[in-house]
Write an enzyme that holds these catalytic residues in place. Structure first.
Site, short mmCIF file in Angstrom:
data_model
loop_
_atom_site.label_atom_id
_atom_site.label_comp_id
_atom_site.label_asym_id
_atom_site.label_seq_id
_atom_site.Cartn_x
_atom_site.Cartn_y
_atom_site.Cartn_z
N ASP A 57 0.83 -1.21 0.00
CA ASP A 57 0.00 0.00 0.00
C ASP A 57 0.86 1.26 0.00
OD1 ASP A 57 -2.35 1.87 0.91
OD2 ASP A 57 -3.25 -0.10 0.63
N HIS A 83 -3.17 5.89 4.30
CA HIS A 83 -4.10 5.06 3.52
C HIS A 83 -3.93 3.58 3.86
CE1 HIS A 83 -5.45 2.81 -0.09
NE2 HIS A 83 -6.35 3.76 -0.20
N SER A 129 -10.80 0.66 -2.30
CA SER A 129 -9.66 0.44 -1.40
C SER A 129 -10.10 -0.17 -0.08
CB SER A 129 -8.95 1.77 -1.10
OG SER A 129 -8.16 2.19 -2.17
#
Length: 515
Positions: free
Chosen positions: A161, A207, A377
């Protein structure tokens, strides 16, 4: 609170043409063979070898062998700067000047040269309210999974990621750190990074933390569970920057997936995707390139699935509403991965942004879908946690068997479409399949209509919002609608250019074939 929607506005730097003509460009250089290394010992762990033995895969594979160093030395003598190496692809990404390009192309051990775009782009992340993540566990009916105390214990999960800023102090991830279940970390952008959880390298560097939370998060103080793999162990890789992005970041991803395989990791989540947005149209991906074989990252994902037995779960992408794209991004297009789309809350209807499967593919994409109002996501990691629980209950299943179990539990099975695949998975059905792999739910019915109108009787106590997918053929959706029955009757009219309609009821899926 900032919400990382992963719905991105792309801005480009302009570079004068004369400078571009003089500067070296980046290419993937693929070699014809592995030189004299055919009898070398592959650099993989005992765990990786044991995985292959248990899954019936070849124990020693040529793709495990490193790249033949004399080939790289020969490139260096031509002033070619090697950037990344991929033993699986038997290739390197490298900078080649225009003057050296043809000389490199003529080398006897070079089989192919492919251009890689390096133009930078800046991504602006939209902001909004914090979403309700916990409702997705209700949507996938995870009660029986939790009742059987399945939490991914004993399973090693890799996450590739953007970054993991704040993970150590995140209340939902504290149990993982407390139990020393973070087994390894690699930062491919800043290899010397010794503080991956406290250094903010880019504006969306958390994230990966949110993705991880959706795989494994459990907040003990509030008794709130976000993901299902609360007992698993984790390897983390950072391969994407977001402040400055370029196609070359796919190289980092390929290195990361090879690293995870060498450690014996079988399950990987990646909520990254590569599609359009580069300055030179000749160097952009096109929707037609999302065929599972045009991008290096998708080729590597397919190798991971076919040769290494890895189960890779990928966010489908968020360009479903973009008229210039609409389809899944790489590596979600790879046939062997599980691509995950997103639905609206409390329904199997595709949310507007969720990417479609290209209608030219002869396989299902996305494979499955579940709720997320802020990007695929955060739907993909829910399925990763689900897969970890399946691995815990039956560790002998192969990656493709696990995928089949998840797909068969989907509420649209066997009538998959290119909006949401086989629909929303169901934990109770998964447990039944794991205990009886030949279990027949008898949940589907196919009806051939006599006219362009059809009336269906509905159980008013069970059904509220009913989703109908109208399809051009057996797979490609021309439109979806959510309807409410009237006095226990559902009136369905055949839309123009529609050959089939799939009706998703609470306990059944009906396929109407129009005359």
């Amino acid at each position: 609170m900032i919400r990382f929607c992963c719905i991105l506005l792309i801005l480009f730097f302009s570079i004068p043409g004369d400078i571009l003509a003089q500067a070296p460009s980046r290419y993937w250089i693929t070699f014809a063979d592995k030189g004299q290394l055919t009898k070398s010992t592959p650099a993989v762990s005992d765990q990786a070898i044991n995985n292959r033995k248990n899954l019936g895969l070849p124990l020693h594979q040529s793709s495990d062998l490193p790249i033949y160093q004399p080939y790289i030395d020969s490139l260096a003598s031509l002033a070619v700067k090697t950037i990344h190496r991929s033993k699986w692809l038997n290739a390197v990404s490298a900078e080649i000047s225009p003057e050296s390009l043809e000389e490199v192309r003529s080398l006897p051990f070079v089989s192919a040269i492919d251009r890689v775009d390096q133009r930078l782009k800046v991504l602006n992340v939209l902001e909004g309210n914090s979403p309700d993540f916990t409702s997705v566990l209700d949507q996938i009916n995870a009660k029986e999974i939790k009742a059987q105390n399945l939490d991914g214990s004993g399973v090693k999960i890799g996450i590739i990621d953007v970054g993991y800023f704040g993970a150590r102090v995140n209340a939902s991830l504290k149990p993982i750190f407390a139990d020393d279940r973070v087994l390894g970390f690699r930062d491919y952008l800043q290899p010397g990074n010794s503080k991956p959880f406290s250094n903010l390298q880019s504006f969306s560097n958390s994230h990966g933390t949110t993705v991880w939370k959706m795989v494994a998060g459990y907040n003990k103080s509030s008794n709130t569970q976000y993901g299902l793999a609360t007992g698993a162990s984790y390897y983390l890789a950072r391969t994407d920057h977001t402040n400055y992005e370029y196609r070359g970041e796919e190289d980092f991803w390929i290195e990361a997936i090879e690293w995870l395989d060498s450690l014996g990791v079988r399950l990987v989540n990646t909520s990254l995707g590569y599609s359009l947005g580069f300055d030179d149209p000749k160097e952009n991906y096109s929707p037609e390139d999302m065929d599972g074989k045009s991008s290096k990252i998708s080729v590597a994902a397919q190798i991971a699935a076919d040769e290494k037995g890895m189960l890779i779960i990928v966010a489908a992408g968020n360009e479903g509403h973009d008229p210039n794209w609409r389809v899944v991004s790489a590596p979600a297009d790879a046939k062997g991965v599980i691509s995950v789309g997103a639905t609206v809350a409390g329904s199997c209807a595709k949310i507007r942004y969720s990417a479609l499967g290209p209608d030219f593919l002869n396989y299902v994409k996305p494979n499955i879908a579940c709720y997320s109002n802020n990007g695929t996501s955060f739907s993909a990691p829910i399925i990763t946690g689900l897969a970890a629980c399946i691995m815990q209950k039956n560790p002998d299943l192969t990656n493709y068997q696990i995928r089949e179990v998840i797909e068969r539990s989907g509420n649209l099975y066997p009538y998959a479409n290119n909006y949401v695949g086989y629909g929303v998975p169901d934990g109770d059905r998964i447990i039944k399949l794991l205990e009886d792999i030949d279990h027949d739910f008898q949940r589907s019915e196919q009806i051939t209509a006599d006219t362009d109108h059809f009336t269906l009787s509905i159980d008013s106590e069970k059904e509220e919002r009913i989703v109908i997918f109208h399809k051009k053929n057996s797979f490609a959706v021309s439109g979806q609608e959510e309807v409410i029955h009237q006095e226990n009757q559902l009136q369905i009219e055949r839309p123009e250019n529609c050959s089939r309609s799939t009706i998703a009821l609470r306990d059944k899926v009906i396929e109407i074939i129009w005359p």
